[in-house]
Design an enzyme around this catalytic site. Structure first.
Site, PDB file in Angstrom:
ATOM      1  N   ASP A  47      -1.021  16.879   5.891  1.00 49.85           N
ATOM      2  CA  ASP A  47      -1.734  15.697   5.400  1.00 49.85           C
ATOM      3  C   ASP A  47      -3.128  15.753   6.023  1.00 49.85           C
ATOM      4  OD1 ASP A  47      -2.427  13.207   4.366  1.00 49.85           O
ATOM      5  OD2 ASP A  47      -1.159  12.050   5.727  1.00 49.85           O
ATOM      6  N   ARG A  56      -0.057  -2.422  -0.115  1.00 48.93           N
ATOM      7  CA  ARG A  56      -0.670  -1.407   0.747  1.00 48.93           C
ATOM      8  C   ARG A  56      -1.597  -2.164   1.696  1.00 48.93           C
ATOM      9  NH1 ARG A  56      -3.244   4.393  -0.830  1.00 48.93           N
ATOM     10  NH2 ARG A  56      -0.997   4.749  -0.956  1.00 48.93           N
ATOM     11  N   CYS A  69       0.866  15.104   0.547  1.00 48.99           N
ATOM     12  CA  CYS A  69       0.989  13.809  -0.140  1.00 48.99           C
ATOM     13  C   CYS A  69      -0.206  13.542  -1.050  1.00 48.99           C
ATOM     14  CB  CYS A  69       1.151  12.695   0.885  1.00 48.99           C
ATOM     15  SG  CYS A  69      -0.165  12.659   2.119  1.00 48.99           S
TER      16      CYS A  69
HETATM   17  N1   CP Z   1      -0.157   9.863  -1.613  1.00 50.72           N
HETATM   18  C1   CP Z   1      -0.664   8.647  -1.893  1.00 50.72           C
HETATM   19  O1   CP Z   1      -0.134   7.612  -1.457  1.00 50.72           O
HETATM   20  O2   CP Z   1      -1.777   8.668  -2.666  1.00 50.72           O
HETATM   21  P1   CP Z   1      -2.707   7.429  -3.014  1.00 50.72           P
HETATM   22  O3   CP Z   1      -3.401   7.063  -1.710  1.00 50.72           O
HETATM   23  O4   CP Z   1      -3.635   7.913  -4.062  1.00 50.72           O
HETATM   24  O5   CP Z   1      -1.842   6.287  -3.473  1.00 50.72           O
HETATM   25  N1  NVA Z   2      -2.260   9.659   5.981  1.00 47.92           N
HETATM   26  C1  NVA Z   2      -3.017   9.325   4.796  1.00 47.92           C
HETATM   27  C2  NVA Z   2      -2.125   9.277   3.619  1.00 47.92           C
HETATM   28  C3  NVA Z   2      -2.775   8.923   2.317  1.00 47.92           C
HETATM   29  C4  NVA Z   2      -1.803   8.866   1.180  1.00 47.92           C
HETATM   30  C5  NVA Z   2      -3.736   8.002   5.001  1.00 47.92           C
HETATM   31  O1  NVA Z   2      -3.116   7.080   5.552  1.00 47.92           O
HETATM   32  O2  NVA Z   2      -4.899   7.898   4.634  1.00 47.92           O
END
Ligand code: CP
Ligand code: NVA
Length: 305
Positions: A221, A101, A261
C-alpha cells in the site's frame, strides 16, 4: 442489528457466509443477472476523505441489489452541525444502512454507537474492513482454499494492513509483515490479534525477502496514507528498501499474485513493471470491492444466519 466497524465484528463463520453470498451474486452478475435482494432499501454515504473505489462500488452495488444510494455532502454538517448522537439517531430513522469514511476511527465508533441502522466503516486511519473482505475474496477466487496460505505485507503497518492481518487470522492464513522500524503493528494491536486469533501464524520482520518466501500473495500500500502528507519525505526515506519490484517478486513463488488496495503511487511502493505484470490482480481486486460489499449488504440487511 449489526455494524461492520472492524473485522472484529465478524466471526470466521460469518466471513465465509458473506463470501458464499458474494460468490453467488458475482456468478449471477457475470451472467447478466442483478438479483434485487434489497428492493427499496436506502444507503447513505458520508465521506470525510476522497474515494473512487469505496464510494462507487457501494453505490453501484446497492443499485444492483434494487436499493438506492445517496451521497451526503458537506451540507449535512457531519460532526459539525449537531451532536453525533442526534445525527446518528435521526439518520437511522431515515435510511437502512450508512457507509462512512472518517478521518478518525473514533468518529465511526461513535456513529455506530448511536445510529439505529447498521454502520459500515468505509475506511478510517485505523481500519479498512471492506477492503480486507474484497482482498480475501480475491484470494479465495484465485487459490480456492485460503487456510494455511501465506500473505506477505510489504510496507506500512497501516489501516489496510491491520484489517487484512485480522482477516487472514480469521480465515486461517499466515501473515508476514515486513516493515521498517517504527512502522510495524503497535503493541495494543498485536495484543488484540493474539486475543482474537490465538493460533495466528504472524511473522514480523524487517526483511521483505523473508516475508515473500512461500507467500501466495505479495501486498503493498502507499507509504503515506491520506492525512499523513506532512510526513511524506520522512516516510519516503524510511520505506526506500521496501519497494515491491521485480527483484522482490522473483523471491516469491512463481504463482504468487501481486495485490494493492489502490490508489498506488507508482515508482514508490511498487514499480510499473510489477503492478502491470501478469501476476498483478489489482484491477480484479478493485472490482471485487463491489461484489464483496454486495455480500456484506445482503448479509447485514437480510436475514443473517
Ligand atoms: N482502496 C480504496 O479504498 O480506494 P478508494 O480510496 O478509492 O475508495
Ligand atoms: N492506506 C491508504 C489506503 C487508501 C485506500 C490510506 O489510508 O490512504
Amino acid at each position: 442489528m449489526r455494524h461492520l466497524v472492524t473485522l472484529s465484528d465478524l466471526t470466521s463463520v460469518e466471513i465465509e457466509r458473506i463470501f458464499a453470498i458474494t460468490e453467488d451474486l458475482k456468478t449471477k452478475y457475470e451472467r447478466g443477472l442483478r438479483e434485487p435482494l434489497l428492493p427499496g432499501r436506502v444507503m447513505a454515504l458520508i465521506f470525510e476523505k476522497q474515494s473512487l473505489r469505496t464510494r462507487v462500488s457501494f453505490e453501484a452495488g446497492m443499485i444492483h441489489l434494487g436499493g438506492g444510494a445517496m451521497f451526503l455532502g458537506e451540507d449535512v454538517g457531519f460532526g459539525k452541525r449537531e451532536s453525533m448522537s442526534d445525527f446518528g439517531r435521526v439518520l437511522g430513522e431515515l435510511v437502512d444502512v450508512v457507509v462512512v469514511r472518517a478521518k478518525r476511527h473514533q468518529t465511526v465508533v461513535d456513529l455506530a454507537a448511536h445510529c439505529t441502522c447498521p454502520v459500515i466503516n468505509g475506511l478510517t486511519d485505523y481500519a479498512h474492513p471492506c477492503q480486507a473482505m474484497a482482498d480475501l475474496y480475491t484470494l479465495r477466487e484465485t487459490f480456492r482454499s485460503l487456510e494455511g496460505r501465506k500473505l506477505a505485507w510489504i510496507g506500512d503497518g497501516n489501516n489496510v494492513a491491520r484489517s487484512l492481518a485480522l482477516g487472514c487470522g480469521k480465515v486461517g492464513m499466515e501473515f508476514a509483515l515486513a516493515a521498517p522500524d517504527g512502522y510495524e503493528f503497535d503493541a495494543p494491536f498485536l495484543e488484540k490479534l493474539r486475543r482474537e486469533v490465538p493460533d495466528f501464524n504472524l511473522v514480523v520482520t524487517r526483511d521483505p525477502a523473508e516475508a515473500v518466501a512461500g507467500a501466495c500473495a505479495v501486498y503493498t500500500d502507499v507509504w503515506t496514507s491520506m492525512g499523513q502528507e506532512a510526513e511524506m519525505e520522512q516516510r519516503q526515506k524510511a520505506f526506500a528498501a521496501f519497494q515491491v519490484n521485480a527483484e522482490l517478486m522473483a523471491k516469491a513463488p512463481d504463482d504468487a499474485v501481486f495485490m494493492h488496495c489502490l490508489p498506488a503511487r507508482r515508482g514508490e511502493e511498487v514499480t510499473d513493471e510489477v503492478i502491470d505484470s501478469q501476476a498483478s490482480v489489482v484491477v480484479r481486486q478493485a472490482g471485487n470491492r463491489m461484489h464483496a460489499q454486495k455480500g456484506i449488504l445482503a448479509w447485514l440487511l437480510g436475514s443473517q444466519p
